[in-house]
Design a protein around this motif. Structure first.
Motif, PDB file in Angstrom:
ATOM      1  N   SER A 142       0.826  -1.214   0.000  1.00 55.25           N
ATOM      2  CA  SER A 142       0.000   0.000   0.000  1.00 55.25           C
ATOM      3  C   SER A 142       0.860   1.264   0.000  1.00 55.25           C
ATOM      4  CB  SER A 142      -0.914   0.016   1.227  1.00 55.25           C
ATOM      5  OG  SER A 142      -1.692  -1.162   1.325  1.00 55.25           O
ATOM      6  N   LYS A 143       2.080   1.180   0.510  1.00 53.36           N
ATOM      7  CA  LYS A 143       2.944   2.365   0.590  1.00 53.36           C
ATOM      8  C   LYS A 143       3.237   2.950  -0.788  1.00 53.36           C
ATOM      9  CE  LYS A 143       5.256   1.321   4.980  1.00 53.36           C
ATOM     10  NZ  LYS A 143       4.376   0.247   5.446  1.00 53.36           N
ATOM     11  N   GLY A 144       3.305   2.090  -1.810  1.00 55.94           N
ATOM     12  CA  GLY A 144       3.526   2.595  -3.162  1.00 55.94           C
ATOM     13  C   GLY A 144       2.381   3.458  -3.647  1.00 55.94           C
ATOM     14  N   PHE A 145       1.166   3.138  -3.230  1.00 59.76           N
ATOM     15  CA  PHE A 145      -0.002   3.951  -3.584  1.00 59.76           C
ATOM     16  C   PHE A 145       0.090   5.311  -2.880  1.00 59.76           C
ATOM     17  CE2 PHE A 145      -1.164  -0.372  -4.397  1.00 59.76           C
ATOM     18  CZ  PHE A 145      -2.134  -0.362  -5.387  1.00 59.76           C
ATOM     19  N   THR A 146       0.514   5.299  -1.629  1.00 54.04           N
ATOM     20  CA  THR A 146       0.615   6.542  -0.851  1.00 54.04           C
ATOM     21  C   THR A 146       1.692   7.453  -1.421  1.00 54.04           C
ATOM     22  OG1 THR A 146      -0.100   5.362   1.129  1.00 54.04           O
ATOM     23  CG2 THR A 146       1.006   7.478   1.464  1.00 54.04           C
ATOM     24  N   SER A 147       2.856   6.893  -1.757  1.00 52.58           N
ATOM     25  CA  SER A 147       3.916   7.731  -2.317  1.00 52.58           C
ATOM     26  C   SER A 147       3.492   8.310  -3.666  1.00 52.58           C
ATOM     27  CB  SER A 147       5.211   6.933  -2.463  1.00 52.58           C
ATOM     28  OG  SER A 147       5.063   5.864  -3.371  1.00 52.58           O
ATOM     29  N   TYR A 148       2.707   7.549  -4.437  1.00 50.04           N
ATOM     30  CA  TYR A 148       2.213   8.072  -5.709  1.00 50.04           C
ATOM     31  C   TYR A 148       1.275   9.252  -5.482  1.00 50.04           C
ATOM     32  CZ  TYR A 148       0.035   8.363 -10.319  1.00 50.04           C
ATOM     33  OH  TYR A 148      -0.419   8.814 -11.531  1.00 50.04           O
TER      34      TYR A 148
ATOM     35  N   GLU B 107      10.557  13.821   2.218  1.00 53.82           N
ATOM     36  CA  GLU B 107      11.446  12.790   1.696  1.00 53.82           C
ATOM     37  C   GLU B 107      11.958  11.875   2.805  1.00 53.82           C
ATOM     38  OE1 GLU B 107      14.419  13.615  -1.525  1.00 53.82           O
ATOM     39  OE2 GLU B 107      15.805  13.405   0.175  1.00 53.82           O
ATOM     40  N   ASP B 108      12.390  12.449   3.925  1.00 55.96           N
ATOM     41  CA  ASP B 108      12.858  11.644   5.052  1.00 55.96           C
ATOM     42  C   ASP B 108      11.786  10.653   5.492  1.00 55.96           C
ATOM     43  OD1 ASP B 108      15.412  12.871   5.352  1.00 55.96           O
ATOM     44  OD2 ASP B 108      14.483  14.552   6.393  1.00 55.96           O
ATOM     45  N   ALA B 109      10.547  11.109   5.540  1.00 50.28           N
ATOM     46  CA  ALA B 109       9.445  10.258   5.987  1.00 50.28           C
ATOM     47  C   ALA B 109       9.230   9.088   5.036  1.00 50.28           C
ATOM     48  CB  ALA B 109       8.164  11.082   6.110  1.00 50.28           C
ATOM     49  N   LEU B 110       9.283   9.333   3.727  1.00 54.97           N
ATOM     50  CA  LEU B 110       8.946   8.311   2.744  1.00 54.97           C
ATOM     51  C   LEU B 110      10.071   7.319   2.486  1.00 54.97           C
ATOM     52  CD1 LEU B 110       6.956  10.473   0.165  1.00 54.97           C
ATOM     53  CD2 LEU B 110       6.028   8.743   1.698  1.00 54.97           C
TER      54      LEU B 110
ATOM     55  N   TYR C  99       4.162   6.892   6.998  1.00 57.56           N
ATOM     56  CA  TYR C  99       3.258   6.776   5.850  1.00 57.56           C
ATOM     57  C   TYR C  99       1.824   7.135   6.257  1.00 57.56           C
ATOM     58  CZ  TYR C  99       6.482   5.286   2.292  1.00 57.56           C
ATOM     59  OH  TYR C  99       7.485   5.278   1.355  1.00 57.56           O
ATOM     60  N   THR C 100       1.461   6.824   7.488  1.00 54.41           N
ATOM     61  CA  THR C 100       0.172   7.302   7.996  1.00 54.41           C
ATOM     62  C   THR C 100       0.152   8.822   7.988  1.00 54.41           C
ATOM     63  OG1 THR C 100      -0.033   5.354   9.418  1.00 54.41           O
ATOM     64  CG2 THR C 100      -1.404   7.255   9.969  1.00 54.41           C
ATOM     65  N   MET C 101       1.267   9.433   8.397  1.00 53.56           N
ATOM     66  CA  MET C 101       1.374  10.886   8.414  1.00 53.56           C
ATOM     67  C   MET C 101       1.252  11.472   7.000  1.00 53.56           C
ATOM     68  SD  MET C 101       4.639  13.300   9.180  1.00 53.56           S
ATOM     69  CE  MET C 101       5.078  13.055   7.452  1.00 53.56           C
TER      70      MET C 101
ATOM     71  N   HIS D 107      -4.270   3.424   9.603  1.00 52.82           N
ATOM     72  CA  HIS D 107      -2.968   3.293   8.955  1.00 52.82           C
ATOM     73  C   HIS D 107      -3.109   2.745   7.530  1.00 52.82           C
ATOM     74  CE1 HIS D 107      -1.398   4.176  12.877  1.00 52.82           C
ATOM     75  NE2 HIS D 107      -1.968   3.108  13.384  1.00 52.82           N
ATOM     76  N   ASN D 108      -4.267   2.963   6.910  1.00 48.20           N
ATOM     77  CA  ASN D 108      -4.455   2.530   5.520  1.00 48.20           C
ATOM     78  C   ASN D 108      -3.322   2.994   4.603  1.00 48.20           C
ATOM     79  OD1 ASN D 108      -6.802   1.049   5.840  1.00 48.20           O
ATOM     80  ND2 ASN D 108      -8.172   2.751   5.379  1.00 48.20           N
ATOM     81  N   PRO D 109      -2.809   4.222   4.778  1.00 49.57           N
ATOM     82  CA  PRO D 109      -1.713   4.654   3.898  1.00 49.57           C
ATOM     83  C   PRO D 109      -0.447   3.813   4.045  1.00 49.57           C
ATOM     84  CG  PRO D 109      -2.738   6.549   4.974  1.00 49.57           C
ATOM     85  CD  PRO D 109      -3.279   5.335   5.642  1.00 49.57           C
TER      86      PRO D 109
END
Length: 580
Positions: free
Chosen positions: A84-90, A132-135, A184-186, A259-261
């Motif tokens: 799911s993280k790839g969807f959030t970064s997009y 950037e640091d977060a991701l 990623y939640t953030m 935490h869906n993101p």
């Protein structure tokens, strides 16, 4: 015999490949079924592959529900965890492209644009930490894995603005890669603020719907609640006894909701095939690609070196190398047979998934398992090996390096020594308090001959608080020390080696789990600074990491005090009756 019976039970449902000239389906089916027999804690396995914009494999094996003998199909949903993280970064990349903020913008300043106060522990981190640091997992903040099964009913906004600022430092910021779900939640909350809609709605409008992922949803959706037993793969956790696996309640996945993101998407192998085609087309800059090429290229660029991921699959020990080397934004990057790939894994409460694309060859593979094993290393290896086998098929390699014997004994066929799996590098826990003479060494507790309780048990009872966790309560019930924290509870005992151990019951655990398989945590106590006060002033709760809780000033009535108080009230009641 057990493996043979299991193979007889395996039912396979496949979709005819659109280009079957590159896939020997009988050979692939035989290998997967044979390997599943070697990994009996795999209840269900589903896999899809794409090449040149077409779905060439879409297959499912095993049972969606073992207890009710329900077969898994290509329409069965699984959670995909951290994929799911790839969807959030997009989604963040789209907003960066729109100029709403930048990758290197400071988190506090980006939130301030929406009049939201956001702070982090440590002056340098608070003043310099960026999106950037977060991701790319470079914040150095503790991971707090306990909190995923916390169960508190709070909003994503409250989590981000009230709890995340309290998270302690594990490493110096930007010192190295240190995986952390919570940022990623953030970022998901940030996407909401700048998108004007819920994160879930924005993802559906931007990714799911344009790609035609009609069977994909979030664990928080009402649609997820309505999925029947034939539509959702029952998640399972390991049991070390003869029964193998224990079912995890479907509602356990709901604890991921805020935490869906970071890990809350539910999908099918067919829909994930559409997602892989979207990634490949965008990275290759294909005209008319559904996903934005500029964004996808940005989030799949190498950003930080990783350690401890697939580091054992290297030449010359193995005939090939497959290694995740660096992390981008929500994507791991590495190479296989000299070809660069984009990859990520995902794990929830009993589902484990892998996605790998090789854009230069226009191919990708997604797989997901329902099942479990210790640290899911065998399940991880099984998925990796089946994916690499399928890549070899699509590359036209006549003799893939992996076969059933090699997969079932992996990596023993190539290694003479006993099976070893290097664990991901972890920072050493903070042990600074252990040099303090006030620390009660858990190996020297006076148990007065009773291994279930310390002799001075009243000193330990009470409520302890930490700004990140629910209150930690220790109480005595029928001569047993009980632990409570939020929706989790357990019993506390002193082990033969002196450790004070908690045998946990968490809301995300399978029901009726035997003691051997229950999660364990540990307690480390510190005496009050005033030696005349024999109460413990704090306790360190050890669950992967160590977290300090301080004795609460809130009124706590010990069992002995309650008993005395009850006697006093009962005496006064009798006196009152006598006077009447």
């Amino acid at each position: 015999m057990g493996g043979f019976l299991f193979l007889l039970m395996v039912q396979i449902f496949g979709v005819q490949a659109e280009d079957d000239s590159i896939i020997d389906e009988k050979l692939l089916d035989s290998l997967i079924k044979g390997v599943m027999g070697c990994y009996p804690n795999t209840a269900a396995f589903a896999i899809s592959a794409v090449k040149d914009g077409k779905v060439v494999v879409n297959k499912s094996f095993g049972k969606a529900n073992r207890e009710k003998d329900i077969d898994v199909t290509q329409n069965t949903r699984f959670t995909i965890g951290s994929i799911s993280k790839g969807f959030t970064s997009y989604m963040a990349g789209k907003q960066v492209l729109e100029g709403l903020y930048g990758w290197k913008d400071k988190i506090s300043e980006v939130f301030a644009k929406k009049n939201v106060k956001m702070s982090l522990q440590g002056d340098f981190r608070n003043n310099h930490c960026t999106i950037e640091d977060a991701l790319i997992h470079r914040t150095g903040v503790k991971t707090y894995p306990w909190l995923l099964s916390d169960g508190r009913n709070i909003s994503r906004a409250q989590w981000v603005t009230d709890y995340l600022p309290q998270f302690e430092e594990q490493l110096e910021m930007r010192s190295r890669f240190y995986y952390n779900n919570w940022f990623y939640t953030m970022v998901g909350y940030l996407v909401e603020l700048f998108g004007g809609k819920s994160f879930e709605k924005l993802v559906k409008e931007t990714i799911f719907e344009p790609l035609g992922m009609s069977q994909t949803m979030f664990v928080s959706d009402e649609e997820y609640d309505q999925l029947g037993e034939e539509e959702f793969s029952q998640p399972y956790k390991e049991n070390s006894g003869e029964n193998g696996l224990y079912p995890v309640p479907k509602h356990a996945m709901k604890y991921i909701s805020i935490h869906n993101p970071a890990g809350g998407i539910v999908s099918t192998v067919g829909d994930m095939a559409k997602y892989m085609i979207g990634i490949i087309d965008a990275v290759n800059g294909k005209q008319g690609s559904v996903l934005n090429s500029e964004v996808m290229k940005q989030i799949t660029q190498p950003m930080i070196y990783m350690t401890g991921f697939n580091s054992f699959l290297n030449r010359p020990t193995f005939p090939v190398s497959f290694k995740d080397c660096v992390y981008g934004y929500g994507h791991m990057l590495g190479s296989y047979r000299g070809y660069d790939y984009i990859h990520h894994g995902g794990a929830t409460f009993g589902h484990f998934s892998y996605i790998t694309t090789i854009p230069s060859l226009n191919m990708g593979v997604f797989s997901v398992i329902s099942g479990d094993d210790y640290l899911y290393k065998d399940i991880r290896n099984m998925q990796m090996l089946m994916q690499l086998y399928l890549f070899d098929m699509m590359m036209g390699i006549e003799e893939p390096w992996i076969d059933q014997d090699g997969a079932c004994s992996f990596p023993d066929k190539w290694k003479q020594s006993s099976r070893t799996f290097p664990a991901p590098e972890q920072a050493a826990p903070d042990r600074s308090t252990e040099t303090d003479p006030k620390v009660i060494e858990y190996r020297s507790l006076d148990t007065d001959g009773d291994m279930s309780l310390p002799a001075d048990v009243e000193r330990y009872l009470g409520q302890y608080t930490n700004p990140v966790f629910p209150p930690l309560v220790l109480k005595l019930e029928e001569s047993v020390m009980k632990f409570e924290m939020g929706q989790s509870n357990g019993t506390v005992s002193i082990k033969p080696d002196g450790r004070m151990e908690i045998l946990l019951n968490r809301p995300t655990d399978p029901l009726h789990l035997p003691e051997a398989d229950k999660t364990k945590a540990y307690l480390h106590f510190v005496l009050a600074s005033d030696v005349t006060n024999q109460k413990m002033e704090s306790v360190e709760f050890e669950y992967v990491e160590r977290y300090k809780f301080h004795r609460s000033s809130a009124l706590y009535l010990s069992s002995s005090f309650v008993a005395i108080l009850g006697t006093v009230f009962f005496t006064l009641f009798k006196i009152n009756l006598f006077l009447l």
